[in-house]
Design a protein around this motif. Structure first.
Motif, PDB file in Angstrom:
ATOM      1  N   CYS B  26       0.841  -0.967   0.085  1.00  0.00           N
ATOM      2  CA  CYS B  26      -0.141   0.111   0.088  1.00  0.00           C
ATOM      3  C   CYS B  26       0.894   1.307   0.015  1.00  0.00           C
ATOM      4  CB  CYS B  26      -0.723   0.032   1.073  1.00  0.00           C
ATOM      5  SG  CYS B  26      -2.341  -1.118   1.115  1.00  0.00           S
ATOM      6  N   ARG B  27       1.943   1.345   0.988  1.00  0.00           N
ATOM      7  CA  ARG B  27       2.774   2.415   1.040  1.00  0.00           C
ATOM      8  C   ARG B  27       3.398   2.608  -0.320  1.00  0.00           C
ATOM      9  NH1 ARG B  27       3.657   0.495   6.351  1.00  0.00           N
ATOM     10  NH2 ARG B  27       5.499  -0.537   5.705  1.00  0.00           N
ATOM     11  N   LYS B  30       0.978   4.071  -2.764  1.00  0.00           N
ATOM     12  CA  LYS B  30       0.987   5.380  -2.574  1.00  0.00           C
ATOM     13  C   LYS B  30       2.224   6.322  -2.901  1.00  0.00           C
ATOM     14  CE  LYS B  30       1.185   6.658   1.718  1.00  0.00           C
ATOM     15  NZ  LYS B  30       0.720   6.837   3.226  1.00  0.00           N
ATOM     16  N   LYS B  35      -3.449   4.982  -5.385  1.00  0.00           N
ATOM     17  CA  LYS B  35      -3.947   4.283  -3.970  1.00  0.00           C
ATOM     18  C   LYS B  35      -4.469   2.846  -4.027  1.00  0.00           C
ATOM     19  CE  LYS B  35      -7.517   5.167  -0.639  1.00  0.00           C
ATOM     20  NZ  LYS B  35      -8.764   5.767  -0.160  1.00  0.00           N
ATOM     21  N   VAL B  36      -4.303   2.110  -3.387  1.00  0.00           N
ATOM     22  CA  VAL B  36      -5.051   0.947  -3.150  1.00  0.00           C
ATOM     23  C   VAL B  36      -6.531   0.918  -2.957  1.00  0.00           C
ATOM     24  CG1 VAL B  36      -5.143  -1.418  -2.047  1.00  0.00           C
ATOM     25  CG2 VAL B  36      -2.686  -0.333  -2.659  1.00  0.00           C
TER      26      VAL B  36
END
Lengths: 420, 420
Positions: B26-27, B30, B35-36
């Protein structure tokens, strides 16, 4: 019984937090004898949460939902649930009373934002939050019973215990179910362990193996999950499978109870009423830190000298200057004298030591990165051995050196030959 | 751009591990400016993985999959992918060659189990695993580009950086130009740091803050991602924002370059040509291990005495017996003498020490779990200070004690007052 988890919240999808709630709920569900089939995480978005609820409502029997019950505008789970159900949200008097009581007890006033938290979907049943303001609720959609809990871990955990579990037990009863045995293995990769255990599924139908790598150690799980077994019959089945697995893995088994190597070494030392001192060079304190992660380690762990410099090896551990001049710091004789020195300095029954090259720099042809000498000293033992590992990573080398040293001691304590 | 994550593996659904892989991805997503939208986790089951892949293939553009590429029988992700695609798995020559090279380099032989790892779905493209044997692969199903990576975190992380990101950038471009500055913060929780930085978004439109917690330290990220900025204009913008953030966080900033505390302390010691010795009781070797995780630490780190027993404190570090009898092991005077003793024994410029109660047992009303005394000794300094933390977790206490000791030294080295 099909159990799903739905985790809501932007912070998970942005990677700002790790979803420990779901791991906790998986364990709680397993303890009840069920197994979670699927976890889904979506952000703080009414449409996406409603759509996930609808999807789950037609394929699961139970769904545990966390997050989005708070007072702020990004908390939309109750609204999403009402959308999916085709119902309105309305003030739940029981929820409002319970919240008021919570506030009065703490001398706070109820704000309008908090009142929003008492708006629950029509047809739902409120669940008390013993650790916070946001009430939970449960309701059935299609075939699935949904439980909505807060995202704050300590609120969620208590609600799961005191509110969700009783409803589940009452409706579905305790399942029988999953029996798991864990074995800790060192000295084999995942593929090596898998190869040794080839044929398991044919010999033990209805059971399966799981592997979890926590470098450099592997946990092998023997899992029996086929349904309504009598406890005794299951125990006997799983014992047979375990005996077979242990026989195959032989002396690579570190703990037949799934303990970590420091836990197993601690158990053996405490059982034999022996004490330990450590002398670390290349592992830099990691052995001591692993040992002292185990609660109660002060019973058997006395001292570790992390002697990075040669002077510290000589002055503090009593390694002979001549040894280091003749052989260098990374040598079996140095390791042997370090282990003896730590043992004597601390008045311990055993001493273990490491001296080697963790990398990335410092390697030579004769003493490459990944080489380590490990010493072992006791009343009747004083020796050292060289190992060569092929990792280029400093942290991995530190870990495998540390575990190898503890394993050398473990084998000595159990009388298993340490060669192989 | 709709990005999904699919995490496979029984260990997540059984709650044996927390799914940190998904948080990492996720990071990473990002940081690329996306964005997930959804995370799904399913067990090691061909049908369930195949069904999840099919579902995702019709609603996402990109899917990052982790787990199930290993050599054992419970690793079925490649098979599931081929089922979903309606293709066969076949030996991928590039994957086989790459695996053979990995094995030869380490002097191992390729087993039949490992060969299975080179069986990839027809039509997929192999991705190199730089840290392990299981190759990854990517392929398009319906509208979605799937990337399959191993579940072992250090293998997955490197593959994400070196294999997945370049393909994503090439196909989709970098979402925007992203500029990130990192600041390491200690002494504030995530919400505390967030509160101090309230108002950021109004003052610096087009920029945002990210927070990553690596207990007990927080990394604050300043992110500028709005579009195709000139490098110089972006640098000047982000510098202004960074100055504002540093001003707000004041002396809670440990490194304005995002270094860890042991890295920053090492940088300062090496720059000032000073050496360090450590005396650890309750931290049990963790300080030394953190220091020696930094490559090159032998330049400034000489010795640590992990003195768990009182005898070791007295005999090895030279703490006075009377001090321990009068005050006990957990006391500022004991901490002071430990730091002095370690410094003298090792002939170091500085000594630091810890003595406290990590728990879970051993606490009293006067000296509760979470209390630690930290000593600092140098040519012109010899003192100790008591801290009280409120965690009931042994590992958390060890960590925060260790970081607090290093922070005391860091402040001394930089001349920042250590009170507050």
């Amino acid at each position: 019984m099909i159990v799903h988890i739905l985790s809501t919240g932007d912070e998970v999808l942005l990677g700002d937090i790790v979803d420990t709630n779901s791991a906790h709920l998986c364990r709680a569900v397993k303890d009840m004898g069920y197994k979670v089939q699927k976890i889904t995480a979506v952000g703080d978005d009414v449409e996406k949460i409603a759509s996930a609820i609808t999807d789950i409502s037609v394929c699961a029997d139970i769904c545990l939902v966390t997050g989005g019950l708070g007072p702020t505008s990004d908390d939309v789970t109750a609204l999403a649930c009402s959308r999916a159900a085709g119902e309105e949200c309305e003030i739940d008097q029981e929820a409002l009373t319970s919240m008021k009581a919570y506030f009065v007890k703490r001398g706070y006033e109820l704000t309008r934002e908090n009142e929003k938290q008492a708006m629950l979907p029509a047809g739902s049943k409120m669940m008390t939050n013993h650790n916070g303001t946001a009430p939970g609720f449960f309701m059935t959609l299609n075939q699935c019973l949904f439980f909505f809990m807060p995202g704050v871990p300590r609120e969620m955990k208590v609600m799961m215990e005191t509110e969700v579990k009783p409803v589940l037990s009452q409706r579905f009863g305790q399942a029988h179910g999953i029996f798991i045995e864990r074995i800790t293995v060192f000295g084999l990769g995942e593929s090596g362990a898998g190869a040794l255990l080839n044929g398991f599924h044919e010999i033990f139908p209805g059971m399966r193996l799981g592997f979890r790598v926590d470098f450099p150690v592997i946990e092998v799980k023997i899992i029996l999950s086929d349904g309504l077994q009598e406890k005794e019959a299951a125990a006997s089945k799983i014992k047979k499978a375990k005996d077979w697995v242990m026989e195959r893995l032989q002396n690579k088994v570190v703990s037949e109870k799934g303990l970590s190597i420091p836990e197993e070494v601690g158990r053996l030392l405490a059982g034999q009423r022996k004490t330990l001192a450590v002398a670390e060079s290349c592992t830099g304190g990691l052995i001591s830190s692993m040992i002292t992660d185990v609660a109660g380690s002060s019973e058997y762990f006395l001292f570790s000298g992390v002697t990075y410099s040669n002077d510290a090896k000589i002055n503090i551990l009593g390694v002979q200057k001549k040894t280091i001049i003749d052989h260098g710091a990374v040598h079996e004789e140095t390791a042997r004298e370090m282990a003896m020195g730590a043992r004597l300095k601390a008045g311990a029954d055993f001493g273990i030591s490491t001296t080697g090259i963790a990398g990335p720099g410092g390697g030579t042809l004769a003493k490459p990165v990944g080489m380590v000498c490990i010493g072992l000293a006791g009343k009747d033992v004083s020796r050292a051995k060289t190992y060569r590992f092929a990792f280029d990573d400093r942290e991995m080398n530190k870990k495998i050196f540390a575990v190898t040293a503890l394993e050398l001691l473990r084998r000595h304590l159990t009388g298993v030959p340490e060669t192989s």
